[in-house]
Scaffold this active site. Structure first.
Site: not given
Length: 401
Positions: A71-72, A151, A199, A325
């Site tokens: 995803g990043t 999230n 992701s 994260c």
């Protein structure tokens, strides 16, 4: 001791079907998909079948799916790739104050390169207001990026309405859908989405693989130089085992999504109601109805979320205070602060994120243990003791008039 996993928003356990095919393409079918011999052709066929599976989950064409490391990278490619390739058209980007750091840090980096970024506020439910999006648009706006679902608190944004607005204004629209893909029905055409990030490890697939959907005709540039993989947009030998695992996870999600949503939502609602009934001075964060099926996020007065986590872990319950994260940071959640919560209240947050492997027994055990832990921690909290003293002070009657 019983062990219960309530941290699916951080990562999901890999599905057994997915694990099987990942192992197969790691140990047996290990060819490089860019080689012309039979080993390579076998790997290429598997990669393209996975591309088709991911595209089908999103209502996209397979040519619009590009594999990444997660995803990043997908967020970075979508934002930086579009911004830098369309710089002559404009230099203004619109996003929100509650995005994942992959989006926020990308925007900060673009600001260093001369781009202007508007960070939209959200309401007390972490919802973006359409009117704020409209008012932020200028003749230099080239990209709007709003996450599909948050999230941390699980709020699902009005993506279709934002996408329609962007389409009318001829502005590219990106959504970070890492938390939503597999948990919410998504059709990129119906929602007017131009770019979407996802992701693998958030939908029962492997870690280290993701994808970005890029609508045909979008002007975007590559971020790394090298070979011509992924139609020259993402150089480097493809992670074949990860890609086929993501494809299988997408196939399963498409097949089982309706049942998964219904099952996990039932568990979520039971847990939310149980906390509200059993634990006083608790506040549900996020939208009551427009929220991810498995997301439960609460703030508990007079205690810190880290203490809750440690005590829950000792009882076999895995949870979190927010984004994995940002777990190394001592600062309160930027999402909760953007929603208007005080630093003290935000420090007492707890995220319990459920998945299709959880049971009602898991929920009942969590409610029992959580209520005991909260009560014990509050009994030791100096803040709680001070508050109770003030509330029970007879002198207060003179100040209440």
């Amino acid at each position: 001791m019983e062990k219960i996993y309530f941290d699916h928003a951080a990562t999901t356990p890999i599905d057994s079907e997915v694990a099987k095919i990942v192992l197969e393409y790691t140990a047996q079918k290990y060819g490089n998909p860019n080689s012309i011999h039979s080993f390579g052709r076998e790997a290429r066929k598997a990669v393209e079948e996975a591309r088709e599976s991911v595209a089908s989950l999103l209502g996209a064409d397979k040519s619009e799916i590009f594999f990444t490391s997660g995803g990043t990278e997908s967020d970075n490619l979508a934002l930086k790739g579009v911004a830098l390739a369309n710089r002559k058209k404009g230099n203004h980007i619109i996003t929100t104050a509650i995005e994942h750091y992959a989006v926020l840090r990308s925007c900060e980096e673009l600001e260093k390169q001369g781009f202007l970024v508007t960070y939209l506020p959200v309401d007390e439910n972490a919802m973006v207001r359409i009117e704020d999006v409209k008012n932020a648009i200028t003749d230099k706006t080239i990209l709007i990026s709003v996450m599909f679902a948050n999230n941390e608190v699980g709020t699902i944004q009005p993506i279709k309405e934002i996408g329609q607005l962007a389409k009318e204004k001829d502005i590219y629209f990106h959504t970070d859908a890492v938390q939503a893909v597999g948990s919410c029905p998504i059709d990129v055409n119906e929602y007017h989405i131009d770019l979407l990030s996802l992701s693998g490890h958030k939908l029962y697939g492997p870690k280290g693989v993701g994808a970005v959907y890029i609508r045909k005709g979008i002007k975007i540039g590559a971020l790394q130089d090298g070979g011509s993989q992924e139609h020259k947009l993402r150089a480097g030998t493809e992670n074949v085992s990860g890609i086929v695992g993501l494809g299988k996870a997408a196939e399963i999600a498409r097949r089982e999504m309706v049942g998964r949503i219904a099952y996990v939502t039932t568990l979520r609602d039971k847990l939310i109601k149980g906390i509200q009934d059993k634990i006083p001075d608790s506040k549900l964060n996020g939208h009551d109805e427009r929220r991810l099926p498995g997301n439960v996020n609460f703030c508990f007065s007079y205690i810190e979320g880290e203490s809750l986590l440690l005590n829950l872990d000792l009882k076999g319950i895995a949870a979190s205070t927010g984004s994995a994260c940002a777990s190394g940071s001592l600062d309160p959640s930027h999402v909760l602060l953007a929603m208007g919560l005080s630093h003290e209240t935000a420090q007492g947050s707890l995220r319990l994120s459920l998945g299709c492997g959880n049971t009602e027994a898991d929920v009942e055990y969590c409610l029992e243990i959580l209520s005991q832990i909260v009560e014990r921690l509050r009994s030791m909290s100096p803040l709680s003791a001070t508050t109770n003293l003030l509330l029970n002070n007879p002198c207060n009657q003179y100040y209440n008039h």
